[in-house]
Design a protein around this motif. Structure first.
Motif, PDB file in Angstrom:
ATOM      1  N   SER A 287      36.937 -11.941 -14.842  1.00 52.37           N
ATOM      2  CA  SER A 287      36.436 -13.279 -15.138  1.00 52.37           C
ATOM      3  C   SER A 287      34.948 -13.303 -14.850  1.00 52.37           C
ATOM      4  CB  SER A 287      37.176 -14.322 -14.291  1.00 52.37           C
ATOM      5  OG  SER A 287      36.711 -15.628 -14.569  1.00 52.37           O
ATOM      6  N   PRO A 289      31.671 -15.337 -14.544  1.00 55.65           N
ATOM      7  CA  PRO A 289      31.287 -16.739 -14.368  1.00 55.65           C
ATOM      8  C   PRO A 289      30.234 -17.220 -15.360  1.00 55.65           C
ATOM      9  CG  PRO A 289      30.404 -15.387 -12.594  1.00 55.65           C
ATOM     10  CD  PRO A 289      31.365 -14.530 -13.347  1.00 55.65           C
ATOM     11  N   ASN A 292      31.515 -18.463 -20.866  1.00 54.07           N
ATOM     12  CA  ASN A 292      32.402 -19.614 -21.049  1.00 54.07           C
ATOM     13  C   ASN A 292      33.158 -19.587 -22.375  1.00 54.07           C
ATOM     14  OD1 ASN A 292      31.686 -20.929 -18.557  1.00 54.07           O
ATOM     15  ND2 ASN A 292      29.714 -21.408 -19.488  1.00 54.07           N
ATOM     16  N   SER A 304      35.361 -17.569 -17.926  1.00 53.60           N
ATOM     17  CA  SER A 304      34.931 -17.973 -16.587  1.00 53.60           C
ATOM     18  C   SER A 304      35.984 -18.774 -15.831  1.00 53.60           C
ATOM     19  CB  SER A 304      33.665 -18.819 -16.696  1.00 53.60           C
ATOM     20  OG  SER A 304      33.885 -19.953 -17.538  1.00 53.60           O
ATOM     21  N   TYR A 307      37.523 -17.473 -12.360  1.00 54.50           N
ATOM     22  CA  TYR A 307      36.473 -17.504 -11.335  1.00 54.50           C
ATOM     23  C   TYR A 307      36.231 -18.940 -10.875  1.00 54.50           C
ATOM     24  CZ  TYR A 307      31.744 -17.289  -9.347  1.00 54.50           C
ATOM     25  OH  TYR A 307      30.648 -17.407  -8.523  1.00 54.50           O
ATOM     26  N   ASN A 308      36.067 -19.856 -11.824  1.00 55.67           N
ATOM     27  CA  ASN A 308      35.788 -21.248 -11.473  1.00 55.67           C
ATOM     28  C   ASN A 308      36.944 -21.876 -10.701  1.00 55.67           C
ATOM     29  OD1 ASN A 308      33.262 -21.236 -12.675  1.00 55.67           O
ATOM     30  ND2 ASN A 308      34.041 -21.893 -14.660  1.00 55.67           N
ATOM     31  N   GLY A 312      36.428 -23.205  -6.991  1.00 54.46           N
ATOM     32  CA  GLY A 312      36.696 -24.633  -6.929  1.00 54.46           C
ATOM     33  C   GLY A 312      37.739 -25.021  -5.908  1.00 54.46           C
TER      34      GLY A 312
END
Length: 398
Positions: A287, A289, A292, A304, A307-308, A312
């Motif tokens: 992944s 970042p 997108n 991404s 990862y997000n 998060g």
């Protein structure tokens, strides 16, 4: 790639460490006066390292899927593609690359190492009545054993804490149209994928427990009446480092489609990451970042997204506590891993995340990307250590 900048950051990390030590000396008496203060764990150095299984499995599967399901043409495409892939595994020569990988570990001295794509290649007699049945037993290349032997030969003492078996797939392999021809070089080829955690043999480190599992979210590909399921999973170990205990998790998320990797990231945070200990996740997360985009029309999930999801939910991307993203590219070399330059390293998918028990962001005073310089190649063969680079970080204040 900004290699000179990376070296500058390494030197800066040493200066930060020295300054931090002076500050700690200046405040130690005040801390001692607070009877309930809990000292942070000792600095711990962690590494994530994808070993590269040795070939790209995509071409044989895609060649087979392009033929009529269940046809003789499909069998030939799968078997010929498997034979070609297995030849590439020999060309990418893991015994040579293992020497380079061991050299990285010896040079950086990580306390804990997360290994991905720890392949076990085996072969057996051709069994056309048992296509995709993983039963070949003759060992050709055991990546874990070869790497451990290299570490020992280079004077490094590491123990295997836990191994988690992932995908275990087998396919027919032969050249040409007739598998029974003497020139066909016919056999069944079996690949068993594993993730593993190594720990440096050190009186300050103690393994208290470990575990692992496969994700329920998994990618499958059908080749006629046969379907191959590519299992992914995680392996973890609880390690006492000094006076405190952390949970170290190693995982390798799905590479083919981000929607599967995102589902696996959900399982990871709902599973082994649920603990009151400091958690460190070392992974090939597949992944990026900074990417997108998805893979339409089948997968619109951004690359991404996994990862997000992780950052998060309370985890810090620890590389970014040390250096910029562009100084941490880790992926992109060719299948043959004999690229003449390091230009192929053009994105970052190998990560070290941390979530401390206190909620404070762990500091990083040393860091390095390994195996990403032309000088890291084997001079005789031109091979890189892997198609990925490694990431090593020393975390403190956890």
């Amino acid at each position: 790639m900004a290699h000179s900048k990376r070296r500058k950051h390494t030197m800066w990390g040493v200066l930060v460490a020295a300054l931090s030590a002076m500050l700690l000396v200046g405040t130690s008496s005040a801390d001692a006066g607070v009877g309930n203060a809990v000292p942070p764990g000792r600095p711990v150095t962690v590494m994530t390292r994808n070993l590269y299984l040795g070939a790209d499995l995509g071409p044989p599967l895609r060649a087979a899927l392009a033929q009529p399901p269940g046809s003789f043409e499909q069998l030939v495409a799968l078997a010929n593609g498997t034979h070609a892939a297995r030849d590439i595994v020999d060309q990418t020569n893991f015994p040579v690359r293992a020497r380079l990988l061991a050299r990285e570990i010896v040079a950086t001295r990580p306390d804990l190492v997360a290994l991905q794509e720890v392949a076990l290649w085996r072969h057996g007699p051709l069994q056309l009545d048992q296509i995709a049945v993983a039963n070949a037993t003759t060992v050709d290349i055991d990546f874990l054993q070869i790497l451990m032997d290299q570490l020992a030969a280079q004077g490094a003492s590491y123990a295997v804490l836990r191994v988690q078996q992932e995908a275990d797939v087998e396919a027919p392999s032969f050249v040409g149209l007739n598998p029974f021809s003497p020139a066909a070089d016919a056999s069944d080829i079996r690949l068993t994928m594993r993730d593993a955690i190594l720990m440096k043999v050190d009186p300050g480190l103690t393994m208290l427990g470990s575990g692992g599992a496969n994700y329920a979210t998994r990618f499958s590909a059908g080749a006629g009446p046969v379907s191959y399921t590519f299992l992914r999973g995680y392996v973890w170990a609880d390690v006492r480092a000094g006076a405190k205990t952390l949970r170290f998790i190693d995982t390798h998320l799905e590479a083919e489609f981000s929607i599967f990797a995102l589902g696996q990231a959900n399982e990871l945070l709902a599973g082994p990451a649920v603990t009151d200990k400091t958690v460190i996740i070392a992974c090939d997360c597949n992944s990026d970042p900074l990417n997108n985009s998805g893979k339409p029309p089948f997968d619109l999930t951004p690359h991404s997204a996994p990862y997000n999801f992780i950052v998060g939910h309370g985890f810090t991307d620890q590389w970014l506590e040390f250096a910029s993203a562009e100084e941490g590219w880790t992926s992109g070399l060719s299948e043959l891993v004999n690229d003449p330059t390091a230009d192929g390293f053009d994105h970052r998918i190998d990560m070290i995340f941390a979530r401390t028990a206190s909620g404070q962001v762990a500091g990083v005073d040393r860091g390095q990307v390994t195996g990403d310089e032309v000088s890291d190649k084997d001079p005789a063969t031109g091979l890189w250590p892997s198609d990925h680079a490694g990431v090593v970080l020393r975390l403190r204040g956890w």
